[in-house]
Scaffold this motif. Structure first.
Motif, PDB file in Angstrom:
ATOM      1  N   LYS A  19      45.433  24.025  15.856  1.00 27.66           N
ATOM      2  CA  LYS A  19      44.965  23.996  15.084  1.00 27.66           C
ATOM      3  C   LYS A  19      46.008  24.253  13.763  1.00 27.66           C
ATOM      4  O   LYS A  19      46.629  25.859  13.823  1.00 27.66           O
ATOM      5  CB  LYS A  19      43.680  24.509  14.571  1.00 27.66           C
ATOM      6  N   LEU A  20      46.655  23.624  13.192  1.00 30.66           N
ATOM      7  CA  LEU A  20      47.930  24.123  12.301  1.00 30.66           C
ATOM      8  C   LEU A  20      47.088  23.883  10.906  1.00 30.66           C
ATOM      9  O   LEU A  20      46.268  23.442  10.532  1.00 30.66           O
ATOM     10  CB  LEU A  20      49.194  22.913  12.240  1.00 30.66           C
ATOM     11  N   SER A  21      47.633  25.128  10.482  1.00 29.05           N
ATOM     12  CA  SER A  21      47.585  25.161   9.223  1.00 29.05           C
ATOM     13  C   SER A  21      48.457  25.445   7.771  1.00 29.05           C
ATOM     14  O   SER A  21      49.578  25.550   8.132  1.00 29.05           O
ATOM     15  CB  SER A  21      46.725  26.354   8.998  1.00 29.05           C
ATOM     16  N   CYS A  22      47.817  24.745   6.744  1.00 28.36           N
ATOM     17  CA  CYS A  22      49.218  24.519   5.829  1.00 28.36           C
ATOM     18  C   CYS A  22      48.219  25.745   4.521  1.00 28.36           C
ATOM     19  O   CYS A  22      47.249  24.797   3.988  1.00 28.36           O
ATOM     20  CB  CYS A  22      49.339  23.254   5.581  1.00 28.36           C
ATOM     21  N   THR A  23      48.848  26.449   4.302  1.00 27.13           N
ATOM     22  CA  THR A  23      48.342  26.844   2.997  1.00 27.13           C
ATOM     23  C   THR A  23      49.148  27.510   1.752  1.00 27.13           C
ATOM     24  O   THR A  23      50.581  27.474   2.208  1.00 27.13           O
ATOM     25  CB  THR A  23      47.858  28.345   3.432  1.00 27.13           C
ATOM     26  N   TYR A  94      56.720  21.963  13.289  1.00 28.28           N
ATOM     27  CA  TYR A  94      55.790  20.735  12.014  1.00 28.28           C
ATOM     28  C   TYR A  94      55.417  21.801  10.543  1.00 28.28           C
ATOM     29  O   TYR A  94      55.965  22.657  10.825  1.00 28.28           O
ATOM     30  CB  TYR A  94      54.537  21.195  12.518  1.00 28.28           C
ATOM     31  N   TYR A  95      55.955  20.337   9.951  1.00 29.08           N
ATOM     32  CA  TYR A  95      56.242  20.991   8.394  1.00 29.08           C
ATOM     33  C   TYR A  95      55.102  20.527   7.714  1.00 29.08           C
ATOM     34  O   TYR A  95      54.638  19.062   8.057  1.00 29.08           O
ATOM     35  CB  TYR A  95      57.311  20.142   7.398  1.00 29.08           C
ATOM     36  N   CYS A  96      54.639  20.821   6.536  1.00 30.41           N
ATOM     37  CA  CYS A  96      53.285  20.483   5.929  1.00 30.41           C
ATOM     38  C   CYS A  96      54.325  19.677   4.272  1.00 30.41           C
ATOM     39  O   CYS A  96      55.135  20.648   4.022  1.00 30.41           O
ATOM     40  CB  CYS A  96      52.421  20.778   5.773  1.00 30.41           C
ATOM     41  N   ALA A  97      53.347  19.117   3.301  1.00 27.72           N
ATOM     42  CA  ALA A  97      54.301  18.876   2.591  1.00 27.72           C
ATOM     43  C   ALA A  97      53.421  18.115   1.015  1.00 27.72           C
ATOM     44  O   ALA A  97      52.988  17.720   1.578  1.00 27.72           O
ATOM     45  CB  ALA A  97      55.378  17.770   2.549  1.00 27.72           C
ATOM     46  N   ALA A  98      53.990  18.341  -0.030  1.00 28.43           N
ATOM     47  CA  ALA A  98      52.431  18.500  -1.040  1.00 28.43           C
ATOM     48  C   ALA A  98      53.388  17.615  -1.995  1.00 28.43           C
ATOM     49  O   ALA A  98      54.323  17.819  -2.523  1.00 28.43           O
ATOM     50  CB  ALA A  98      51.897  19.257  -0.846  1.00 28.43           C
ATOM     51  N   ILE A  99      52.911  16.662  -3.090  1.00 31.58           N
ATOM     52  CA  ILE A  99      53.035  16.296  -3.495  1.00 31.58           C
ATOM     53  C   ILE A  99      51.671  15.671  -5.028  1.00 31.58           C
ATOM     54  O   ILE A  99      50.862  15.336  -4.272  1.00 31.58           O
ATOM     55  CB  ILE A  99      53.647  14.493  -3.920  1.00 31.58           C
ATOM     56  N   GLY A 116      56.915  23.120   3.122  1.00 34.99           N
ATOM     57  CA  GLY A 116      57.183  24.444   4.245  1.00 34.99           C
ATOM     58  C   GLY A 116      57.845  24.775   4.775  1.00 34.99           C
ATOM     59  O   GLY A 116      59.395  24.036   5.094  1.00 34.99           O
ATOM     60  N   GLN A 117      58.073  25.675   5.209  1.00 40.28           N
ATOM     61  CA  GLN A 117      59.355  26.055   6.629  1.00 40.28           C
ATOM     62  C   GLN A 117      58.763  26.021   7.965  1.00 40.28           C
ATOM     63  O   GLN A 117      59.796  26.287   8.642  1.00 40.28           O
ATOM     64  CB  GLN A 117      59.076  27.687   6.463  1.00 40.28           C
TER      65      GLN A 117
END
Length: 125
Positions: A19-23, A94-99, A116-117
Motif C-alpha cells: 500500500k503506497l501513500s502520497c501525503t 512509483y510517483y504521485c502527482a497532483a493538479i 513527489g520524489q
C-alpha cells in the motif's frame, strides 16, 4: 504550492501486496486531482491510476485494473494506492502527482503540476 511525499514501497514477492501513500503538505488538497505513475528502468513513465478531486471518481490503466485500488483521505491529505497480486512487471519507481482540477487523467501528455520524489517497488522472489 503543494509538496508530495510518497511512501510504502519495498521488496515484495510476486503475488504479494503493498500500500503506497502520497501525503501532501499545503492547503486545499481536496481541490487537487491526484495521479499515480510508475517508471521501470529503461522504460517510459506510465500512468497507472488517478482520482478526481470533486467526486472521487477513479481511473486505471488496463494493466492494473482489478489489482490496484486508489483512494483518498482528504482529512489526512493523503492518497493511497493499494497494489495486490504484484507481478514482476509492476516493479519500478512509483510517483504521485497532483493538479488543482476537479478531474484526473492518466493519459500521456497531460501535465500534472506537482510531483513527489517517488518510492521504489521491487518485485522478486
Amino acid at each position: 504550492q503543494l509538496q508530495l511525499v510518497e511512501s510504502g514501497g519495498g521488496l515484495v514477492q510476486p503475488g504479494g501486496s503493498l500500500k503506497l501513500s502520497c501525503t501532501a503538505s499545503g492547503r486545499h488538497f481536496e481541490d487537487y486531482a491526484v495521479g499515480w505513475f510508475r517508471q521501470a528502468p529503461g522504460k517510459e513513465r506510465e500512468g497507472v491510476s488517478c482520482i478526481d478531486s470533486s467526486d472521487g471518481n477513479t481511473r486505471y490503466a488496463n494493466s492494473v485494473k482489478g489489482r490496484f485500488a486508489i483512494s483518498r483521505d482528504n482529512g489526512k491529505n493523503t492518497v493511497y494506492l493499494q497494489i495486490n497480486t504484484l507481478k514482476p512487471e509492476d516493479a519500478g519507481v512509483y510517483y504521485c502527482a497532483a493538479i488543482p482540477t476537479s478531474w484526473c487523467t492518466i493519459q500521456a501528455g497531460f501535465e500534472y503540476e506537482y510531483w513527489g520524489q517517488g518510492t521504489q517497488v521491487t518485485v522478486s522472489s
